[in-house]
Design an enzyme around this catalytic site. Structure first.
Site, PDB file in Angstrom:
ATOM      1  N   CYS A   1       0.878  -1.175   0.000  1.00 37.40           N
ATOM      2  CA  CYS A   1       0.000   0.000   0.000  1.00 37.40           C
ATOM      3  C   CYS A   1       0.911   1.219   0.000  1.00 37.40           C
ATOM      4  CB  CYS A   1      -0.907  -0.003   1.233  1.00 37.40           C
ATOM      5  SG  CYS A   1      -1.930   1.485   1.372  1.00 37.40           S
TER       6      CYS A   1
ATOM      7  N   GLU B   1      -3.809   1.342  -6.154  1.00 34.43           N
ATOM      8  CA  GLU B   1      -2.913   0.286  -6.590  1.00 34.43           C
ATOM      9  C   GLU B   1      -2.902   0.289  -8.102  1.00 34.43           C
ATOM     10  OE1 GLU B   1      -0.046  -1.266  -6.159  1.00 34.43           O
ATOM     11  OE2 GLU B   1      -0.915  -1.644  -4.164  1.00 34.43           O
TER      12      GLU B   1
END
Length: 236
Positions: free
Chosen positions: A2, A106
Site C-alpha cells: 500500500c 494500486e
C-alpha cells in the site's frame, strides 16, 4: 503493498467517525487525495484511557536506525512476518494504531503500462487500516514519531490488480486492535490476546469493496486534488 491512499473527508466527519471530542485537539486535517510515503498521515492511538488522534510520518523508523531514511523502506509491514522482523515485533506487541482512509491506490499492469485504481468500500465510508507506530527521542532531543501500514494477501477483488492489500479492520475490531493489554513484566501481549490480534490480519470481505479506475495523474505525488479520485470509466 500500500503505497498511496486518500482521506477526503472533513475534520468533523473524521472526529465523529472515531468518537473523539473535537475540543480535545486542534484541527490539522484537510481533505487529501494522494497521500504518499514519508508524508505526515492521520493516525488514531489509544493512550490507555481514551482514543487520541494526531499525525505520524509514514515510514517506520525504529529507534536503532542510523538515520530517518530507513522509514522510506518501511512503509508497509507484512502481516505474516511481523514477529520475525525486529523493527515490527515490539510495535506489534505494544504500539498499534489505526490509519484512517477512504480509499487506497494500486496499479494494475497492462502490457507495458500500469492502470491506477482507487480501491475502497462500496459505501464510500471511512475505514481503518491496521498500523504500527513508534515514538522515540534522538540523542539531540528530536522526537521521531513514525508508522507503517500492515498488508496481507489480496481478496478476490484485489488479486487481479496486485498481490497485496492493506489490512482493513472492521469497525467492531478497532477497539481490540488498539487495546494496550500486555503481559506482566513482558513486552508481549498475553498469548490469547496476541492470537486474537493475529486473527484480524486477513483480507477484507470482497463483497463490501470496489475498485475504480482513475487517471494516471495520481502517479505523481505533486498532484493532490479531486482529479486524482475521479473515475475514468465511460459512464462517469
Amino acid at each position: 503493498m500500500c503505497g498511496r491512499f486518500t482521506l477526503t473527508v472533513t475534520w468533523e466527519e473524521l472526529m465523529t467517525r472515531y468518537l473523539i471530542d473535537p475540543e480535545s485537539v486542534s484541527p490539522f486535517h484537510i481533505p487529501r487525495y494522494n497521500i504518499a510515503p514519508t508524508q505526515m498521515v492521520t493516525a488514531v492511538i489509544h493512550d490507555g484511557s481514551t482514543n487520541r488522534i494526531g499525525q505520524l510520518q509514514w515510514g517506520l523508523v525504529p529507534s536503532w536506525a542510523k538515520d530517518s531514511s530507513a522509514g522510506a523502506k518501511m512503509i508497509n509491514a507484512r502481516s505474516e512476518t511481523l514477529e520475525d522482523k525486529p523493527a515490527f515485533r515490539i510495535p506489534f506487541y505494544r504500539k498499534r494504531c489505526l490509519i484512517p482512509a477512504d480509499g487506497f491506490y494500486e496499479w494494475q499492469k497492462n502490457g507495458t503500462s500500469k492502470q491506477p485504481f482507487r480501491i475502497g468500500l462500496i459505501s464510500g465510508e471511512i475505514f481503518s487500516m491496521a498500523g504500527l507506530y513508534d515514538t522515540w527521542i534522538t540523542p539531540s532531543g528530536e522526537k521521531i514519531s513514525t508508522c507503517t501500514i500492515i498488508t496481507t494477501e489480496p481478496n478476490a477483488l484485489m488479486a487481479p490488480i496486485h498481490n497485496r492489500m492493506p489490512v482493513i479492520l472492521r469497525p467492531a475490531d478497532e477497539a481490540l486492535w488498539l487495546e494496550r493489554q500486555t503481559s506482566s513484566g513482558s513486552h508481549q501481549s498475553s498469548s490469547s490476546h496476541l492470537q486474537s490480534l493475529k486473527e484480524l490480519l486477513k483480507p477484507y470481505p470482497v463483497e463490501d469493496m470496489q475498485a475504480v479506475p482513475v487517471s494516471t495523474i495520481v502517479n505523481s505525488v505533486k498532484h493532490d486534488t479531486e482529479d486524482c479520485i475521479r473515475s475514468i470509466t465511460s459512464n462517469n
